[in-house]
Design a protein around this motif. Structure first.
Motif, PDB file in Angstrom:
ATOM      1  N   VAL A 207       2.976 -10.196  -1.052  1.00  0.00           N
ATOM      2  CA  VAL A 207       1.578  -9.886  -1.361  1.00  0.00           C
ATOM      3  C   VAL A 207       1.382  -8.380  -1.333  1.00  0.00           C
ATOM      4  CG1 VAL A 207      -0.809 -10.119  -0.562  1.00  0.00           C
ATOM      5  CG2 VAL A 207       0.725 -12.096  -0.503  1.00  0.00           C
ATOM      6  N   ARG A 208       0.753  -7.860  -2.369  1.00  0.00           N
ATOM      7  CA  ARG A 208       0.520  -6.418  -2.460  1.00  0.00           C
ATOM      8  C   ARG A 208      -0.647  -6.026  -1.556  1.00  0.00           C
ATOM      9  NH1 ARG A 208      -0.211  -5.726  -8.810  1.00  0.00           N
ATOM     10  NH2 ARG A 208      -0.290  -3.502  -8.256  1.00  0.00           N
ATOM     11  N   ILE A 209      -0.496  -4.915  -0.848  1.00  0.00           N
ATOM     12  CA  ILE A 209      -1.563  -4.380   0.001  1.00  0.00           C
ATOM     13  C   ILE A 209      -1.973  -3.013  -0.542  1.00  0.00           C
ATOM     14  CG2 ILE A 209      -2.225  -3.614   2.303  1.00  0.00           C
ATOM     15  CD1 ILE A 209      -0.261  -5.603   3.465  1.00  0.00           C
ATOM     16  N   ILE A 210      -3.264  -2.869  -0.786  1.00  0.00           N
ATOM     17  CA  ILE A 210      -3.849  -1.608  -1.250  1.00  0.00           C
ATOM     18  C   ILE A 210      -4.719  -1.068  -0.126  1.00  0.00           C
ATOM     19  CG2 ILE A 210      -5.313  -0.532  -3.006  1.00  0.00           C
ATOM     20  CD1 ILE A 210      -4.676  -3.122  -4.731  1.00  0.00           C
ATOM     21  N   ILE A 211      -4.586   0.215   0.157  1.00  0.00           N
ATOM     22  CA  ILE A 211      -5.357   0.850   1.226  1.00  0.00           C
ATOM     23  C   ILE A 211      -6.422   1.745   0.608  1.00  0.00           C
ATOM     24  CG2 ILE A 211      -5.283   2.443   3.193  1.00  0.00           C
ATOM     25  CD1 ILE A 211      -3.928  -0.225   3.752  1.00  0.00           C
ATOM     26  N   ASP A 235       1.167  -0.771  -1.532  1.00  0.00           N
ATOM     27  CA  ASP A 235       1.284  -0.677  -2.989  1.00  0.00           C
ATOM     28  C   ASP A 235       0.738   0.659  -3.494  1.00  0.00           C
ATOM     29  OD1 ASP A 235       2.263  -2.299  -5.185  1.00  0.00           O
ATOM     30  OD2 ASP A 235       0.230  -2.217  -5.962  1.00  0.00           O
ATOM     31  N   TYR A 236      -0.515   0.958  -3.178  1.00  0.00           N
ATOM     32  CA  TYR A 236      -1.069   2.287  -3.462  1.00  0.00           C
ATOM     33  C   TYR A 236      -2.261   2.566  -2.561  1.00  0.00           C
ATOM     34  CZ  TYR A 236      -4.210  -0.179  -6.858  1.00  0.00           C
ATOM     35  OH  TYR A 236      -5.090  -1.024  -7.486  1.00  0.00           O
ATOM     36  N   TYR A 237      -2.612   3.843  -2.497  1.00  0.00           N
ATOM     37  CA  TYR A 237      -3.674   4.327  -1.623  1.00  0.00           C
ATOM     38  C   TYR A 237      -4.831   4.825  -2.481  1.00  0.00           C
ATOM     39  CZ  TYR A 237      -0.223   4.374   2.173  1.00  0.00           C
ATOM     40  OH  TYR A 237       0.720   4.037   3.101  1.00  0.00           O
ATOM     41  N   GLU A 238      -6.014   4.281  -2.243  1.00  0.00           N
ATOM     42  CA  GLU A 238      -7.195   4.624  -3.039  1.00  0.00           C
ATOM     43  C   GLU A 238      -8.111   5.574  -2.266  1.00  0.00           C
ATOM     44  OE1 GLU A 238     -11.282   2.418  -4.530  1.00  0.00           O
ATOM     45  OE2 GLU A 238      -9.440   1.246  -4.352  1.00  0.00           O
ATOM     46  N   GLU A 239      -8.547   6.627  -2.956  1.00  0.00           N
ATOM     47  CA  GLU A 239      -9.609   7.503  -2.448  1.00  0.00           C
ATOM     48  C   GLU A 239      -9.384   7.886  -0.983  1.00  0.00           C
ATOM     49  OE1 GLU A 239     -12.584   8.598  -4.078  1.00  0.00           O
ATOM     50  OE2 GLU A 239     -11.799   7.864  -5.970  1.00  0.00           O
ATOM     51  N   LEU A 240      -8.212   8.399  -0.678  1.00  0.00           N
ATOM     52  CA  LEU A 240      -7.988   8.887   0.687  1.00  0.00           C
ATOM     53  C   LEU A 240      -8.823  10.121   0.963  1.00  0.00           C
ATOM     54  CD1 LEU A 240      -4.116   8.541   1.154  1.00  0.00           C
ATOM     55  CD2 LEU A 240      -5.918   6.915   1.726  1.00  0.00           C
ATOM     56  N   LEU A 241      -8.979  10.968  -0.061  1.00  0.00           N
ATOM     57  CA  LEU A 241      -9.653  12.264   0.098  1.00  0.00           C
ATOM     58  C   LEU A 241     -10.867  12.353  -0.823  1.00  0.00           C
ATOM     59  CD1 LEU A 241      -6.520  14.577  -0.347  1.00  0.00           C
ATOM     60  CD2 LEU A 241      -7.270  13.411   1.729  1.00  0.00           C
ATOM     61  N   PRO A 242     -11.834  13.197  -0.480  1.00  0.00           N
ATOM     62  CA  PRO A 242     -12.875  13.518  -1.454  1.00  0.00           C
ATOM     63  C   PRO A 242     -12.241  14.193  -2.668  1.00  0.00           C
ATOM     64  CG  PRO A 242     -13.500  14.263   0.743  1.00  0.00           C
ATOM     65  CD  PRO A 242     -12.060  13.861   0.809  1.00  0.00           C
TER      66      PRO A 242
END
Length: 388
Positions: A207-211, A235-242
């Motif tokens: 199962v893919r995990i997106i953060i 899997d990938y990281y969304e909007e970690l930073l402004p």
């Protein structure tokens, strides 16, 4: 056929109204045709400001031939002054009107919107369960314990989803919002790790995990988080930073080699240019990026730079329907965001049609236009503004 009326609906959610307030637009023509669009500011601050901006933009649409979407978009860009700065409020207003224009055109020829975008490439659209930490069920209830993270992730997987998105960072113990985001403490990192590890243990390796961190970290704390969570196969990281400073995201991508996703806070195609060679996924919201007209350009930029596209979808059923049509025709489409807000009866009940994924996948609707409009109940409860 010309546009003779712009109707703005501020949807009323009753108990959730302080935190959830979608703004929907309906364009009506002299021949009785109608098109629907949505401004992508259903949460946070700014909905009433977008309503005022739509009212000011309405005269630029009234009297126009809806087939001239490029000219109308260009008129808004060139002659409103503030559209040349990527302000979310201005672009949310433009987006709502633009999507309604595209919906209107497709309805006029009795075709799904994807036909105007080059035709359907995907019959079914895989979706991911978005933000399980908000309850993943008919009622909102923020959770913070690893046990609850695992329980809700397992619920989503049992429903057929093969990908899950979660924000393990923003809410700390006791539902307190993250206090220290400059350099994360060992205790913070361990807390976030335990939550995500509980998900991985519950759903297994396939199962893919997106953060998602809702742009709440800095480059250094984001780098800490990526390194700490690496063993869990993110899997990938969304909007970690402004994304107000795109170079921070570029530096983070180059320093970590992680797959990063951006777009929720970006308005206008040009804002993607500094990032496209370094991010893995672009996430424009049709309600803030500039509508369908802008999203077509953003998708072309993403594809030419080897990035995938996953629309940001967090709004009323109007937003969901428009996204499904766009994704069906998008060559670099990756996965659809099925936000937990779509599980709430008050939200999906505001649409005339009820679209939900089956076994974690959407079947692309083939009704004319975006294939959606507001329900009678939603219209009756909404605050309505009419501009002629």
């Amino acid at each position: 056929m010309t546009i003779d009326q712009v109707t703005i609906f501020q949807l009323n959610w009753g108990q959730l109204a302080p935190i959830w307030h979608p703004v929907v637009v309906k364009l009506t023509t002299t021949t009785g045709q109608a098109g629907w669009g949505e401004a992508g500011i259903a949460y946070g601050t700014g909905a009433t400001g977008v309503v005022a901006t739509i009212k000011e933009l309405a005269p630029r649409v009234i009297g126009q031939d809806p087939w001239n979407t490029n000219a109308i978009w260009r008129n808004c860009y060139e002659h409103t002054f503030w559209a040349k700065n990527p302000g979310t409020g201005m672009y949310a207003a433009i987006s709502a009107l633009d999507t309604a224009l595209w919906d209107l055109k497709a309805r006029f020829i009795h075709q799904p919107l994807y036909q105007l975008l080059g035709g359907r490439l995907h019959d079914r659209l895989p979706a991911y369960a978005s933000h399980i930490e908000y309850g993943w069920g008919p009622f909102s209830r923020c959770v913070t314990s690893p046990h609850d993270f695992a329980r809700l992730a397992k619920r989503a997987v049992d429903e057929g989803y093969t990908a899950i998105k979660v924000d393990p960072v923003t809410l700390e113990r006791g539902h307190a919002v993250i206090a220290n985001r400059r350099l994360l403490s060992p205790a913070q990192l361990d807390c976030y790790y335990q939550r995500v590890a509980a998900i991985r243990h519950a759903v297994g390796p396939r199962v893919r995990i997106i953060i998602d961190c809702h742009a709440n970290l800095t480059r250094r704390s984001a780098q800490q988080l990526i390194q700490y969570l690496a063993p869990l196969g993110i899997d990938y990281y969304e909007e970690l930073l402004p994304t107000i400073d795109p170079q921070q995201t570029v530096q983070l991508a180059r320093a970590t080699g992680a797959n990063l996703a951006i777009g929720e806070h970006l308005a206008g195609p040009q804002t993607y240019l500094p990032l496209l060679k370094d991010v893995a996924v672009v996430q424009p919201d049709l309600g803030t990026c500039g509508g369908i007209t802008a999203a077509v350009k953003i998708a072309a930029l993403a594809e030419s730079n080897g990035a995938g596209l996953q629309l940001h979808v967090c709004g009323s059923p109007i937003a969901t329907a428009a996204a499904l049509q766009f994704e069906a025709a998008c060559d670099c489409f990756l996965i659809h965001e099925e936000h937990e807000i779509n599980l709430k009866a008050a939200n999906y009940g505001s649409g005339h049609y009820h679209y939900q994924p089956q076994d974690g996948q959407y079947t692309v609707p083939n009704r004319p236009g975006i294939g959606q409009e507001l329900s009678r109940a939603a219209i009756e409860r909404a605050r309505v503004t009419i501009v002629k």
